[in-house]
Write an enzyme that holds these catalytic residues in place. Structure first.
Site, PDB file in Angstrom:
ATOM      1  N   ALA B 142      14.028 -32.336  23.760  1.00 37.93           N
ATOM      2  CA  ALA B 142      13.222 -33.206  22.778  1.00 37.93           C
ATOM      3  C   ALA B 142      12.461 -33.854  23.684  1.00 37.93           C
ATOM      4  O   ALA B 142      12.892 -34.594  24.579  1.00 37.93           O
ATOM      5  CB  ALA B 142      14.088 -34.201  21.735  1.00 37.93           C
ATOM      6  N   GLU B 145       7.242 -36.430  19.603  1.00 37.25           N
ATOM      7  CA  GLU B 145       7.595 -37.517  18.620  1.00 37.25           C
ATOM      8  C   GLU B 145       6.343 -37.494  17.477  1.00 37.25           C
ATOM      9  O   GLU B 145       5.513 -36.836  17.636  1.00 37.25           O
ATOM     10  CB  GLU B 145       7.534 -38.947  19.385  1.00 37.25           C
ATOM     11  N   SER B 146       6.599 -38.431  16.581  1.00 35.71           N
ATOM     12  CA  SER B 146       5.962 -38.097  15.307  1.00 35.71           C
ATOM     13  C   SER B 146       4.344 -38.387  15.646  1.00 35.71           C
ATOM     14  O   SER B 146       3.443 -38.006  15.161  1.00 35.71           O
ATOM     15  CB  SER B 146       6.321 -38.724  14.152  1.00 35.71           C
ATOM     16  N   TRP B 174      10.292 -32.861  15.057  1.00 36.98           N
ATOM     17  CA  TRP B 174      10.243 -31.608  15.579  1.00 36.98           C
ATOM     18  C   TRP B 174      11.001 -30.731  16.352  1.00 36.98           C
ATOM     19  O   TRP B 174      10.826 -29.840  17.140  1.00 36.98           O
ATOM     20  CB  TRP B 174       8.640 -31.175  15.945  1.00 36.98           C
ATOM     21  N   ILE B 175      12.331 -31.352  16.492  1.00 34.71           N
ATOM     22  CA  ILE B 175      13.275 -30.802  17.340  1.00 34.71           C
ATOM     23  C   ILE B 175      14.091 -29.619  16.826  1.00 34.71           C
ATOM     24  O   ILE B 175      14.790 -29.833  15.926  1.00 34.71           O
ATOM     25  CB  ILE B 175      14.193 -31.789  17.844  1.00 34.71           C
ATOM     26  N   GLU B 260       8.266 -22.655  29.321  1.00 36.83           N
ATOM     27  CA  GLU B 260       8.610 -22.573  27.949  1.00 36.83           C
ATOM     28  C   GLU B 260       7.487 -21.640  27.168  1.00 36.83           C
ATOM     29  O   GLU B 260       7.754 -20.847  26.260  1.00 36.83           O
ATOM     30  CB  GLU B 260       8.398 -23.921  27.257  1.00 36.83           C
ATOM     31  N   ARG B 286       2.188   5.567   1.572  1.00 38.03           N
ATOM     32  CA  ARG B 286       1.571   5.163   0.267  1.00 38.03           C
ATOM     33  C   ARG B 286       0.492   5.843  -0.032  1.00 38.03           C
ATOM     34  O   ARG B 286      -0.578   6.381   1.079  1.00 38.03           O
ATOM     35  CB  ARG B 286       1.106   3.612   0.732  1.00 38.03           C
ATOM     36  N   GLN B 297     -10.549   5.505   7.002  1.00 44.92           N
ATOM     37  CA  GLN B 297     -11.205   4.555   8.156  1.00 44.92           C
ATOM     38  C   GLN B 297     -10.751   3.342   8.175  1.00 44.92           C
ATOM     39  O   GLN B 297     -10.581   2.982   9.363  1.00 44.92           O
ATOM     40  CB  GLN B 297     -12.773   4.894   8.074  1.00 44.92           C
ATOM     41  N   GLY B 357      -0.852  -4.453   1.375  1.00 46.54           N
ATOM     42  CA  GLY B 357      -1.483  -4.913  -0.050  1.00 46.54           C
ATOM     43  C   GLY B 357      -0.369  -5.485  -0.923  1.00 46.54           C
ATOM     44  O   GLY B 357       0.467  -6.313  -0.750  1.00 46.54           O
TER      45      GLY B 357
END
Lengths: 254, 383
Positions: B142, B145-146, B174-175, B260, B286, B297, B357
């Protein structure tokens, strides 16, 4: 405790790959195509490793015949728990014509050299579907065989094998040394864990040639031609049984 | 359907980007792929819909058994003792099946475990690594922070020294893995006046009085990777839980961010691969206007674009990972690689939507999932 188990592992085209026939019809395309260990060989390795974990065997030796690339297959067996590997180098024309006869001669020679008392193989390879190597190896060694095994139990110096046969299940008891071939339901092969994959790097793979074992590599079989299976034709719907019978007669089927 | 996609993907399983000179990497990838197909793929759909992975703790232990949770942790603590490229490959294959769970996996195995490996002292490693590596414990980290995302060093959580303890006050937001974590690495200001040079890292245990978690966030993407706010109210942390030197936490934080970014870049790679896994076969099946849509193409152009974006991202990532394994750490490249991979993933997902699609509208989350994960990747980039 049984000293040594020999497990044969074959490098084959991966089961999920769409097979394509070479333009000259001499075989299928293998260049750049994904290869893996034959699924039945995986089951054979798993069974051997389980026997070792139960302390019923001391050592599991994985064997493969072929060019340099089969070392990957042996390494996979080592990562699953085999102790060491033997790579019998076969390449070029000898590899193209390599079949159950030569492999079983090699395995028989190795079994004697390594003093193995148990050989476990996959029941068949998914590329040629021969289903012969186990049987031939047993015959060459004059050992009993338990093929299509869905269960394998070591009881002292005997082996109990439950075989999957057309009529159901057959249970037999064999005196060691024996050859057993693995069928689908024998076990579910394990994942090689990462630590085991790394340990496998240090395990030894011995190299040898068929000549070192005194094996004659001449094939008794010559492949004349390889073709794709015929395209499936669309069916025809008929209105009545009479119609069906007359159409079959027309086609010369009845 | 999932197993059909897996089988189809086995056919072109070795595009040039994944051809490894090392057999070990092949075996690693193969094992993780099989593992994820059996233990994760059947649940991926539901995880995304429900924003929950009910059997997460069992999966964690199974992953632990395989050696996936401590890739870069030393063998003496139960880790696997491998490198960053290995970690990238594992992350990629998990992400290919579930981007959300891969994110949780990355937060556990890199953000938490790897930081512990790099900065923990002997006692801390002995105490915390074994259970994190077996999967008995879930790990988290962590820093945000906000009000402190991109400007993370402006964080407000304080850590006041009191005797042989530090008292933490503040919130983190957001942890990832917050709701589940047993062990968390938390950054706080031991010297608020010193700004960036007043940050210290601490190891927090679930259950420490004063530490609590708020409700799980209901996110647009990466659903199933549990995320929440965590709260510290006079939380007393023993000083032996300080990770790295006091007031030097910014170096722990920033160097950790490089790695990270490196490992989490494998997330978008896995997602791009998943988009191709679904879109390419579809283009061959398909039909419209009397032919397979893959013959048009525009679709061929899209296939080429998707493939080259994936391949170039992959090569960039693998090369940077290799450099890190050799001890060459470049912040620029680590940041560059996640920027590049994430942006390419967004584009590939958008192209994938075009290929699939209307099928996308009707189909299950299994196909939609790769695309819905993209917004979350952007969050990592800005961090």
């Amino acid at each position: 405790m049984t000293a040594r188990v020999l497990v044969g592992v074959k490098r084959v085209i991966d089961y999920a790959v769409k097979i394509r026939v070479k333009p000259d019809n001499t075989g299928v395309v293998t260049d750049g195509v994904k290869h893996s260990m034959n699924p039945f060989c995986e089951i054979a390795v798993e069974e051997a490793v389980r026997l070792k974990e139960k302390k019923l065997v001391q050592e599991v030796v994985a064997v493969s015949c072929g060019p340099q690339q089969v070392q990957e297959t042996i390494r996979t067996a080592l990562a699953m728990g085999a102790d060491r590997g033997i790579h019998v180098e076969v390449s070029g024309k000898d590899y193209d014509s390599l079949g159950p006869l030569q492999v079983s001669k090699i395995l028989a020679a190795l079994a004697k050299k390594e003093e193995a008392s148990l050989i476990i193989l996959g029941k068949q390879a998914i590329d040629d579907d021969c289903n012969q190597t186990g049987q031939m190896t047993a015959a060459l060694l004059d050992w009993p065989q338990g093929t299509f095994a869905s269960e394998l139990v070591i009881e002292g110096d005997k082996v109990k094998v439950v075989r999957e046969i057309d009529g159901g299940l057959e249970t037999i008891k064999l005196n060691m040394p024996v050859v057993v071939t693995a069928d689908l339901r024998l076990n579910t092969p394990r994942y090689a864990t990462l630590p085991n994959i790394m340990k496998a790097k240090k395990k030894k793979i011995a190299n040898m040639k068929p000549g070192d074992l005194g094996v004659d590599m001449t094939s008794r079989v010559e492949v004349l031609r390889v073709d794709e299976p015929p395209q499936r034709q669309a069916g025809v719907k008929v209105e009545s049984v009479e119609d069906l019978v007359s159409k079959l007669k027309e086609a010369g089927r009845i | 359907r999932g197993s059909v996609i897996y089988e189809l993907s086995r056919q072109y399983d070795q595009p040039s980007g994944t051809f490894h000179r090392s057999l070990l990497l092949h075996q690693l990838r193969h094992t993780v792929k099989r593992f994820c197909q059996e233990k994760l793929a059947p649940y991926a759909d539901e995880i995304d819909k429900a924003n929950e992975f009910p059997r997460m703790r069992e999966f964690w232990k199974e992953a632990g058994e395989l050696g996936l949770l401590g890739i870069t942790a030393p063998v003496e603590y139960g880790g696997t003792g491998l490198g960053y490229l290995d970690h990238v490959i594992v992350m990629e294959e998990i992400s290919r099946v579930s981007g959300a769970i891969a994110l949780s996996y990355g937060a556990h195995s890199n953000l938490c475990v790897n930081q512990m490996v790099r900065h923990g002292n002997q006692k801390q490693k002995e105490k915390y690594l074994p259970k994190l590596v077996t999967g008995e414990h879930v790990g988290a980290l962590a820093m945000s922070e906000s009000n402190s995302g991109s400007d993370v060093v402006s964080m407000k959580l304080t850590a006041r020294k009191e005797g042989d303890h530090y008292v933490l006050n503040g919130n983190k937001f957001w942890i990832t893995n917050g709701p589940d974590a047993d062990v968390l690495i938390v950054y706080g200001k031991t010297n608020p006046e010193a700004a960036a040079r007043g940050i210290t890292a601490f190891i927090i245990e679930k259950g420490m009085p004063g530490f609590s978690t708020a409700q799980k966030l209901d996110k647009f993407g990466m659903r199933g990777s549990n995320t929440c706010e965590i709260i510290f109210e006079d939380c007393k942390v023993p000083e032996q839980n300080m990770l790295g030197p006091v007031n030097k936490g910014v170096y722990v934080l920033m160097s950790g961010l490089d790695l990270e970014r490196l490992v989490l870049s494998a997330g978008p790679i896995g997602i791009m691969q998943a988009v191709l896994d679904h879109a390419i076969p579809y283009l061959h099946i398909r039909e419209a206007f009397g032919q397979k849509i893959g013959h048009f193409q525009l679709m061929q152009g899209k296939m080429a674009d998707m493939y080259t974006r994936l391949s170039s991202s992959r090569q960039y990532l693998y090369n940077v990972a290799r450099a890190c394994d050799k001890g060459h750490f470049s912040s620029m490249d680590c940041a560059g690689v996640i920027l590049y991979c994430a942006e390419n993933a967004t584009q590939v997902a958008l192209d994938g939507i075009q290929c699939l699609g209307e099928c996308l509208v009707v189909c299950t989350a299994e196909l939609v999932m790769p695309t819905s994960h993209i917004p979350s990747i952007a969050a990592v980039v800005s961090a």
